[in-house]
Write a protein that holds these residues in place. Structure first.
Motif: not given
Length: 529
Positions: A170-187
């Protein structure tokens, strides 16, 4: 006599009502008003309600610490949860997902939105809220994570826990976030196959906050926004390259703006420019506005920002259960509902099998194909992003009945049946445990006597292991004036602090250049002239 505490006692029936209303999240003053409607002669005051509420809380702890009680309730409630604590025993991270949320997340694993919200608890810990999207294009809470900080390692820990409840299938196809670089790296680390899109609304507001002060005239600012909109709406890579050349040439004199765009947003163009995002099945989600709406809904349940983690968890449960009941009711309703406009052969196979939201979008495309209201060339962007056939595809199909498999599984309602069993999401894990226990028993019976004794000793140690004493989290330092400042009062409000773009919009502007941060006498344009 009303001054004596004896006269302000509550009856057993009133105490039961107070407990029920406290569990429902009703404020003490409203509880008192409700009791007085039933008993006009009630002499209790608000302080009596607060005292009774505190006593109910103390009884529910039953000698346990707040964190111990919280952990026990999470385990008994069938939650998937995990905690971390520092060397001193203070809680630093708490992840938990309601059984209902797990069931919904596994049913709708395609698109998730991630965003942190603040002012939810007395420890000032950020709350990472992960939001999913249902068949009806409505939102649901997937999981919650209280974190000590918002660093990459914190996000990685949170997303790894989220990944475990989703499972490998059940892996996600799309994840939407704001420009939070730490979160983007974790994704990127935890979900390498998922496409991480950036919120268009946050991009627009960042552009407003950082670029608008560099334009003297309003007409120039409006022209800039129009040019920027054309750039990010480029339908393909070649048109984007041409649009960027024009943009760069037009604003080469405005170095501050151009350098900001080049340094901040150009390296991330694949995450928000239509030329790339229109190739991804984001199901119409290009912003985290539904996450912001979920934050607002949650804070209506919380009411104050001074509650402990246990109180916050209880309010979150109320929001999730209400949300789930809405989804269940809508699911049952749409399985039997057939709008008059859809009583045509083309919709025969999909009606009552696909959500009304998807059917409405499909009907618009069908009408456009029927009356020829289509663009000259099909880009297939609508089908790729929404999972619903576009007008060009419908026209080219030349079929009388649309097959059900032409619709993305996200919009299907016929195969979904939510049982609202709080332990349903743990069935797979229980099956695995039972299988392991059978294998263990079979192998144990074949062991020599000494190995059996050693195995029993190890098993007894595991069963007898007690849960470590974990203390409540340390209060995180907040931004702004220190706590001792007379000019800053602590507030229990859950309302967020204003963003930079809001400050830019509301700040007093220079009468010369209309910018912010200076006045007429210190205006750089005035000095230059």
């Amino acid at each position: 006599m009303s001054g004596h505490p004896y006269c302000r006692r509550f009856s057993n029936e009133e105490i039961m009502r107070i407990k029920e209303m406290c569990m429902a999240g009703i404020p003490p003053r409203q509880i008192l008003s409700s009791l007085r409607q039933s008993n006009p002669h009630l002499r209790a005051i608000s302080r009596n309600i607060y005292n009774k509420k505190a006593k109910i809380l103390e009884e529910s702890l039953a000698g346990r610490t707040v964190i111990q009680a919280l952990v026990d309730e999470l385990g008994e409630g069938g939650f998937s949860y995990n905690i971390e604590y520092d060397q001193e025993g203070y809680l630093t991270h708490l992840f938990f997902a309601h059984p209902i949320s797990i069931e919904l997340s596994k049913s709708y694993p395609h698109v998730f939105l991630m965003d942190c919200t603040y002012k939810t608890n007395k420890y000032k810990m950020p709350l990472l809220d992960i939001i999913g999207v249902s068949s009806f294009n409505t939102s649901f809470y997937s999981c919650f994570v209280f974190m000590q900080k918002e660093e990459e390692k914190d996000y990685v820990w949170a997303l790894e826990m989220f990944n475990k409840i989703l499972g490998v299938h059940n892996q996600p196809l799309v994840i939407i976030s704001d420009r939070e670089l730490a979160l983007m790296n974790a994704i990127r680390i935890v979900f390498p196959s998922a496409c991480n899109l950036l919120c268009m609304w946050h991009i627009e507001k960042n552009i407003l906050a950082n670029c608008k002060p560099h334009f003297r005239e309003e007409v120039d600012w409006v022209a800039f926004l129009s040019t920027w909109a054309d750039l990010i709406k480029s339908p393909n890579e070649s048109s984007f390259d041409k649009a960027w050349d024009c943009f760069e040439n037009e604003y080469k004199e405005n170095a501050a703006v151009l350098n900001y765009i080049k340094g901040t947003w150009l390296p991330l163009k694949e995450k928000f420019v239509s030329a790339w995002t229109d190739e991804v099945a984001h199901l119409g989600n290009r912003a985290i506005s539904r996450a912001e709406g979920a934050h607002a809904t949650l804070k209506k349940y919380l009411q104050v920002s001074t509650g402990g983690l246990r109180e916050v968890k209880e309010k979150i449960c109320l929001a999730i259960e209400h949300q789930f009941q809405e989804i269940k009711t809508q699911l049952s309703s749409e399985k039997v509902r057939v709008p008059h406009r859809l009583r045509i052969p083309f919709f025969k196979e999909v009606v009552t099998h696909v959500s009304m939201f998807a059917l409405d979008e499909l009907y618009k495309q069908h009408e456009a194909a029927k009356y020829g209201n289509l663009s000259s060339q099909c880009t297939c962007h609508f089908f790729k992003t929404m999972g619903i056939p576009c007008g060009h595809m419908i026209k080219d199909m030349k079929i009388q009945v649309l097959p059900l498999n032409a619709i993305h599984n996200q919009w299907r309602i016929d195969a979904r049946l939510f049982n609202n069993d709080q332990h349903a999401s743990l069935d797979d894990e229980n099956d695995q445990i039972n299988s392991l226990l059978l294998d263990f028993k079979e192998k144990y019976e074949k062991l020599p006597i000494l190995q059996k004794d050693d195995t029993k000793r190890q098993l007894s140690q595991f069963v007898g292991t007690s849960f470590p004493l974990i203390l409540e989290p340390k209060i995180q330092p907040h931004k702004g004036r220190p706590l001792g400042s007379k000019k800053r009062n602590e507030s229990s409000s859950t309302r967020r602090e204003p963003s930079k773009f809001e400050i830019v919009e509301k700040s007093r502007k220079c009468s010369v250049c209309k910018g912010v941060g200076h006045n007429k006498s210190t205006c750089p344009f005035q000095v230059a002239s």
